[in-house]
Design an enzyme around this catalytic site. Sequence first.
Site, PDB file in Angstrom:
ATOM      1  CB  SER A  92      53.302  24.686  46.312  1.00  0.00           C
ATOM      2  OG  SER A  92      53.992  23.683  47.011  1.00  0.00           O
ATOM      3  CG  ASP A 229      56.073  23.577  50.554  1.00  0.00           C
ATOM      4  OD1 ASP A 229      55.538  23.077  51.559  1.00  0.00           O
ATOM      5  OD2 ASP A 229      55.721  23.289  49.399  1.00  0.00           O
ATOM      6  CG  ASP A 231      51.525  23.987  49.787  1.00  0.00           C
ATOM      7  OD1 ASP A 231      52.773  23.941  49.803  1.00  0.00           O
ATOM      8  OD2 ASP A 231      50.833  23.298  49.007  1.00  0.00           O
ATOM      9  CG  ASP A 233      52.980  20.518  49.009  1.00  0.00           C
ATOM     10  OD1 ASP A 233      53.853  21.336  49.359  1.00  0.00           O
ATOM     11  OD2 ASP A 233      52.606  20.393  47.822  1.00  0.00           O
TER      12      ASP A 233
END
Length: 452
Positions: A92, A229, A231, A233
């Site tokens: 992440s 960020d 990834d 999410d």
Amino acid sequence: MFGTSGIRGRIGDEVTCDLALAVGRALASEGYDRVVVGRDARESGRMLADAAVSGVRECGADAIRIGEAATPTVARSVGWRDADAGLMLTASHNPAPDNGLKLWNPSGQAFDERQRETIAARVREENYDLRPWDDLGEVEAWDGATERHAAVLERSAASGSCSIVVDAGNGVGQVTAEALRRLGHDVRTLNDRPDGSFPVRPSEPTAENCRALADFVAATDADLGIAHDGDADRTRAVTESGEFVSGDCLLALFAREAATPGDEVAVPVDTSLAVADVLERQGASVSRTRVGDVYVAERATDSGVAFGGEPSGAWIWPDDTLCPDGPLAACRLAEMVARRGSLDRLVGEVESYPLRRGRVETDEKAAAMARVRERVRTEYDDVNALDGVRVETGDGWFLVRASGTQPLVRVTAEAREEGRTDRLFAAARSVVEEAIRAVERGGVAGNAERAN
């Protein structure tokens, strides 16, 4: 083994191919017969994905590889492909040397505590249902996941004609720009080439890390900026004047749009008073959870919860999906600006209260927290020990919470008036420091902790 956001750590140390293989084996052995596997842009994700897929197949389950994709794309793909679980290789917003694994249900919700512990137990005990050569699982590739996500997002928000700058942070959030264009917006991108070394800015979209985005938006005719960020999410935002929008303010804006009278909004215990005040004016309320988007998602499954959010940038619309979907948040924010006008003006409608944060270092944080809980329950009437200790005082609050990863206790205080915030913070910090001194002197709580 699992934290609230899955498994994360340094490649070659906490996170290895052996671990990915073991988790894949555990998933299949636990009866998850079809597993979607995806990864972010980190180079180490390729080998981890290979290992995880091998583990899944070795225990008789089938793997669906979708390659490089955003975490919400992987989470949603579990349901789209009639799979039983999803496995995302990502750290992440962590730095480039890290990677990790996160597990997903068909609803889009991350594995809960019971599910995580079941997988962890199989890994600890090496309890796998290894299959013979003629009963191995199969593997297929699906390259349509990101396209499917973009199409779903196109139906999840109203069209508009805003000028938007999207900073993907060299992560895998390119689906955001595609979806916004499909909705009719004019989109420019920054750092949109996936590169897991994050060469331009750190992965986490903080105000400091997004300074270039803020300056670019302010220097152009853009209506807003979006930052993800690694990834995708998480989603954060910048106003047309280049102001980085605080997480609490963005949470208040999303909550105000989603909630109707009688609704609840799931928020962690460290969320600002501003969110509760905004919701109270329209007859809605907050429902507090432990810190971590996995807990917000769990609460969002309750009837009456219209939205869930965490100030760090995780936003959940339970009627759409139970995963934090950064691209969906970007589309919903663009819709809000297209319909209501200036983001600067919208931000100005949300109160900003003085808030103080600090920390006290200690190697005895568990014992210290036990003493803190005992002390505040004798001195205050409204105490919530759901995650740490949160004390409500009517005109403000403070939170004392042990760090999950560092030898320290965090202290947060907020009130509607600055002097009151300072007094609450000082009182909370004093309680923590006194608790630590008592433990270090060998108090009852300290002795109990050492005995354990």
